[in-house]
Design an enzyme around this catalytic site. Sequence first.
Site, PDB file in Angstrom:
ATOM      1  N   ILE A  52       4.989  11.273   4.013  1.00  9.06           N
ATOM      2  CA  ILE A  52       3.967  11.650   3.034  1.00  9.06           C
ATOM      3  C   ILE A  52       2.684  12.094   3.754  1.00  9.06           C
ATOM      4  CG2 ILE A  52       2.610  10.835   1.068  1.00  9.06           C
ATOM      5  CD1 ILE A  52       5.546  10.721   0.366  1.00  9.06           C
TER       6      ILE A  52
ATOM      7  N   CYS B  68       0.532   3.708  10.323  1.00  7.10           N
ATOM      8  CA  CYS B  68       1.177   4.816   9.612  1.00  7.10           C
ATOM      9  C   CYS B  68       1.866   5.733  10.617  1.00  7.10           C
ATOM     10  CB  CYS B  68       0.176   5.620   8.796  1.00  7.10           C
ATOM     11  SG  CYS B  68       1.000   6.963   7.908  1.00  7.10           S
TER      12      CYS B  68
ATOM     13  N   ASN C  90       5.018  -1.991   8.643  1.00  5.91           N
ATOM     14  CA  ASN C  90       5.054  -0.653   8.057  1.00  5.91           C
ATOM     15  C   ASN C  90       6.454  -0.067   8.270  1.00  5.91           C
ATOM     16  OD1 ASN C  90       4.190   1.959   7.081  1.00  5.91           O
ATOM     17  ND2 ASN C  90       2.102   1.387   7.646  1.00  5.91           N
ATOM     18  N   THR C  91       6.620   1.213   8.002  1.00  3.33           N
ATOM     19  CA  THR C  91       7.959   1.808   8.058  1.00  3.33           C
ATOM     20  C   THR C  91       8.446   2.050   9.485  1.00  3.33           C
ATOM     21  OG1 THR C  91       6.894   3.947   7.815  1.00  3.33           O
ATOM     22  CG2 THR C  91       7.780   2.952   5.821  1.00  3.33           C
TER      23      THR C  91
ATOM     24  N   GLY D  78      12.819   0.466   2.331  1.00  8.79           N
ATOM     25  CA  GLY D  78      13.885   0.091   1.401  1.00  8.79           C
ATOM     26  C   GLY D  78      14.836  -0.913   2.027  1.00  8.79           C
TER      27      GLY D  78
ATOM     28  N   SER E  75       0.823  -1.211   0.000  1.00  3.10           N
ATOM     29  CA  SER E  75       0.000   0.000   0.000  1.00  3.10           C
ATOM     30  C   SER E  75       0.859   1.263   0.000  1.00  3.10           C
ATOM     31  CB  SER E  75      -0.897   0.007   1.237  1.00  3.10           C
ATOM     32  OG  SER E  75      -1.674   1.183   1.272  1.00  3.10           O
TER      33      SER E  75
ATOM     34  N   GLY F 258       7.222  -2.780  -1.693  1.00  6.22           N
ATOM     35  CA  GLY F 258       6.845  -1.374  -1.738  1.00  6.22           C
ATOM     36  C   GLY F 258       7.841  -0.535  -2.502  1.00  6.22           C
ATOM     37  N   THR F 259       8.826  -0.018  -1.766  1.00  6.79           N
ATOM     38  CA  THR F 259       9.771   0.944  -2.316  1.00  6.79           C
ATOM     39  C   THR F 259      10.472   0.445  -3.583  1.00  6.79           C
ATOM     40  OG1 THR F 259      10.089   1.658  -0.048  1.00  6.79           O
ATOM     41  CG2 THR F 259      11.651   2.479  -1.646  1.00  6.79           C
TER      42      THR F 259
ATOM     43  N   LEU G 220      -0.355  10.248   4.210  1.00  7.16           N
ATOM     44  CA  LEU G 220      -1.621   9.713   3.695  1.00  7.16           C
ATOM     45  C   LEU G 220      -2.486  10.699   2.902  1.00  7.16           C
ATOM     46  CD1 LEU G 220      -2.955   7.485   6.666  1.00  7.16           C
ATOM     47  CD2 LEU G 220      -1.490   6.803   4.753  1.00  7.16           C
TER      48      LEU G 220
HETATM   49  C1  LIG Z   1       6.139   6.604  -0.197  1.00  8.29           C
HETATM   50  C2  LIG Z   1       5.518   5.561   0.686  1.00  8.29           C
HETATM   51  C3  LIG Z   1       4.161   5.631   0.982  1.00  8.29           C
HETATM   52  C4  LIG Z   1       3.572   4.664   1.788  1.00  8.29           C
HETATM   53  N1  LIG Z   1       2.236   4.739   2.036  1.00  8.29           N
HETATM   54  C5  LIG Z   1       1.630   3.771   2.747  1.00  8.29           C
HETATM   55  C6  LIG Z   1       0.223   3.764   2.929  1.00  8.29           C
HETATM   56  O1  LIG Z   1      -0.506   4.631   2.431  1.00  8.29           O
HETATM   57  N2  LIG Z   1      -0.335   2.760   3.657  1.00  8.29           N
HETATM   58  C7  LIG Z   1       0.417   1.747   4.205  1.00  8.29           C
HETATM   59  O2  LIG Z   1      -0.133   0.849   4.830  1.00  8.29           O
HETATM   60  N3  LIG Z   1       1.765   1.719   4.041  1.00  8.29           N
HETATM   61  C8  LIG Z   1       2.383   2.705   3.322  1.00  8.29           C
HETATM   62  N4  LIG Z   1       3.742   2.648   3.137  1.00  8.29           N
HETATM   63  C9  LIG Z   1       4.534   1.560   3.734  1.00  8.29           C
HETATM   64  C10 LIG Z   1       4.763   0.418   2.749  1.00  8.29           C
HETATM   65  O3  LIG Z   1       3.539  -0.175   2.344  1.00  8.29           O
HETATM   66  C11 LIG Z   1       5.669  -0.665   3.365  1.00  8.29           C
HETATM   67  O4  LIG Z   1       5.050  -1.199   4.506  1.00  8.29           O
HETATM   68  C12 LIG Z   1       7.030  -0.133   3.775  1.00  8.29           C
HETATM   69  O5  LIG Z   1       7.484   0.837   2.853  1.00  8.29           O
HETATM   70  C13 LIG Z   1       8.091  -1.215   3.910  1.00  8.29           C
HETATM   71  O6  LIG Z   1       8.239  -1.960   2.727  1.00  8.29           O
HETATM   72  P1  LIG Z   1       9.317  -1.612   1.560  1.00  8.29           P
HETATM   73  O7  LIG Z   1      10.651  -1.505   2.204  1.00  8.29           O
HETATM   74  O8  LIG Z   1       9.195  -2.753   0.582  1.00  8.29           O
HETATM   75  O9  LIG Z   1       8.867  -0.326   0.977  1.00  8.29           O
HETATM   76  C14 LIG Z   1       4.354   3.615   2.330  1.00  8.29           C
HETATM   77  C15 LIG Z   1       5.715   3.558   2.036  1.00  8.29           C
HETATM   78  C16 LIG Z   1       6.308   4.504   1.225  1.00  8.29           C
HETATM   79  C17 LIG Z   1       7.770   4.414   0.913  1.00  8.29           C
END
Ligand SMILES: Cc1cc2nc3c(=O)[nH]c(=O)nc-3n(C[C@H](O)[C@H](O)[C@H](O)COP(=O)(O)O)c2cc1C
Lengths: 279, 310
Positions: B70, B129, B191-192, B216, B20, B264-265, B72
């Site tokens: 960001i 978030c 999540n992050t 990332g 997401s 995601g990233t 949401l």
């Molecule tokens: C730019 C950005 C926007 C994101 N927006 C959301 C979001 O709206 N809802 C959500 O549940 N996670 C959001 N995330 C988190 C990602 O879904 C994911 O959990 C997180 O980035 C870790 O995975 P990755 O390292 O593969 O990106 C966002 C991440 C990034 C980088």
Amino acid sequence: MPERFSRRSVEVLENREIATGHFVTTLGDAQMAALSRPGQFFQVRLRNGAGPFLPRPFSMFDWYRDDSGSVAGFKILYKVVGEGTSRLSRLAVGDSVALTGPLGNEFEMPGEGRRVLMVAGGIGVAPFLALARACVESGVHGERMELLYGARTAGHLVALDEFRQLGVGVTAATDDDSGPRRASALALLEERLATFSGDDRPVVYAAGPTAMLEVLSRLCRRLELDAQVSLEARMICGFAVCNSCAVRVISPDSEQGWEYKLVCRDGPVFNACSLYVDR
Amino acid sequence: MDLHTALGPLQLRNPLIMASGTFGYGWEFRDFLDYSRLGGVIAKTVTIRPRKGNPPPRTCETACGVLNSIGLPNGGIDEFLRVGLPYLSRLDTCRIASIAGETVDEFVEMARRISNQGGADAIEVNISCPNVKKGGMAFGADAPATEQVTRAVRAVCAVPVIVKLTPNVTSIGEIAAAAQAGGADIISAVNTFLGMAVSWPDARPMLGNIVGGLSGPAIKPLALRNVWEVARSVDIPVMGVGGIVTGADVLEFMTVGARAVQIGTASLVEPTAMERILSEMVAELDEHGFSSAEQALGRFKPSQGPSCCR
Ligand SMILES: Cc1cc2nc3c(=O)[nH]c(=O)nc-3n(C[C@H](O)[C@H](O)[C@H](O)COP(=O)(O)O)c2cc1C
Ligand SMILES: Cc1cc2nc3c(=O)[nH]c(=O)nc-3n(C[C@H](O)[C@H](O)[C@H](O)COP(=O)(O)OP(=O)(O)OC[C@H]3O[C@@H](n4cnc5c(N)ncnc54)[C@H](O)[C@@H]3O)c2cc1C
Ligand code: FES
């Protein structure tokens, strides 16, 4: 042929240092080049094992034509400022980079018979050669176009000959005494605007540091100028997914008087009068 | 190679799902990806009312990753039901909506309306978030609140409920157990990670929001530890998320207990990453004599001592 942008691994055809710390890299993708319009940009990813994780955005600087005269690629012009641009500058002919593009909107072409003033602060000059070329190709005479170009020192004034070859009148200035004269790009613009009469109002195109564009935006509102600016913002994707590249744009309908627009989708080119400036 | 993946009540073509917030609602990636080759997609999180998002700059590159604040931004649930969900529902893959409320009632209202309209195969409850002032991580950092919101959403939702956890807690296993107790069908972790970046010469933050969430490759080891802990704490299936950029990364998460993964990233910086990661995963499985993705699940053998592979 794809209607929109695509992602491909693209070969470096040439990499040239045109002035200290300033490079022009030619990238060999004919389809991407044919789709590109002045003002658009590309995301260049320099991670090949090592290298920065995020791609770097660069404006389309010019088309590249091969010996037969057909468009075979495009060029980017950049100043080395960090790891990404430094790696890019060290690529050899035949190396490849991962490219996504062309992205974003384009400059609106000047209306029939309008004079064109391109105002560049520093490396902000990058999108204007393609604009000037497209203007010439659409019938605008070189002498109806001017580049007002301000940079830190004479060494930062680049690509002047390319503009002159198209017949564009170039007025350059620097922040120090190394250039033809000491002035800012904005000062050049104000000076030039003073010489226009009411019915020969130019179309202004500007790119450069944010502070310069904010001042220009105010000037445009005051003088009711027809002006387009190319903006920069920190990006991740470049294709309107991540919402990283938001900028404030005036919106009378919204409560605060502004709304966010995305530089990578709604820009990079914006109407100068629409920029929302806090201070 | 048999890639079919059973994720609780969901049947996926393969274990790779677009995370997401890094996928939009479907149209942004249409030229890059063949959705029928993905395990599933998760739409950008929606909220009750439209949100503008946080002040820029909203992102900052860090070593092998990126910080985002960001916040949401989205058009609100009405617009999602009118525009986003109808588009999403036409994609030929498993389609998941994502919601974030400031109160339990907001979660419930959005879940009910999405479920009633149809078009989503599951709903992910984003209680993680780090970039919003109200709701968001506040739920995901508290076990009773997690259980309460999960139970309330579960009660009004005709499709499977996925709860997405934040790693910014002392014991993610306890939160996961609370989600399970509330009736979650699936858990997403994570999540992050909250982080920040500063410019020391002018002593200013790099993000408009000062702090943000890290994603990332930088977070992969952290996410892997969280996923392992979650998988040990619950019986429901777990989706691993965080820092995945290669086929081997996917298999590492599956080894420690994830049944599927979200990416995601990686897709933001390389829009065609899903295709590459899928083919790398297949090649890895092949090379090691596996004939299905499910064979790679939960094989973790810590009792046999550390690996001498590398
Ligand atoms: C730019 C950005 C926007 C994101 N927006 C959301 C979001 O709206 N809802 C959500 O549940 N996670 C959001 N995330 C988190 C990602 O879904 C994911 O959990 C997180 O980035 C870790 O995975 P990755 O390292 O593969 O990106 C966002 C991440 C990034 C980088
Ligand atoms: C639409 C657009 C078009 C651009 N066109 C050009 C061009 O034609 N020529 C040119 O020289 N530069 C251009 N830039 C700026 C260029 O992207 C940056 O100089 C480059 O990203 C710096 O990378 P680095 O690794 O060398 O620097 P670092 O400072 O190490 O980069 C660190 C991070 O900050 C980001 N960043 C740094 N400076 C900028 C900036 N000015 N704008 C946005 N993000 C930045 C980088 O992308 C990276 O994520 C453009 C920027 C945008 C947004
Ligand atoms: S850079 Fe991702 S939305 Fe503009």
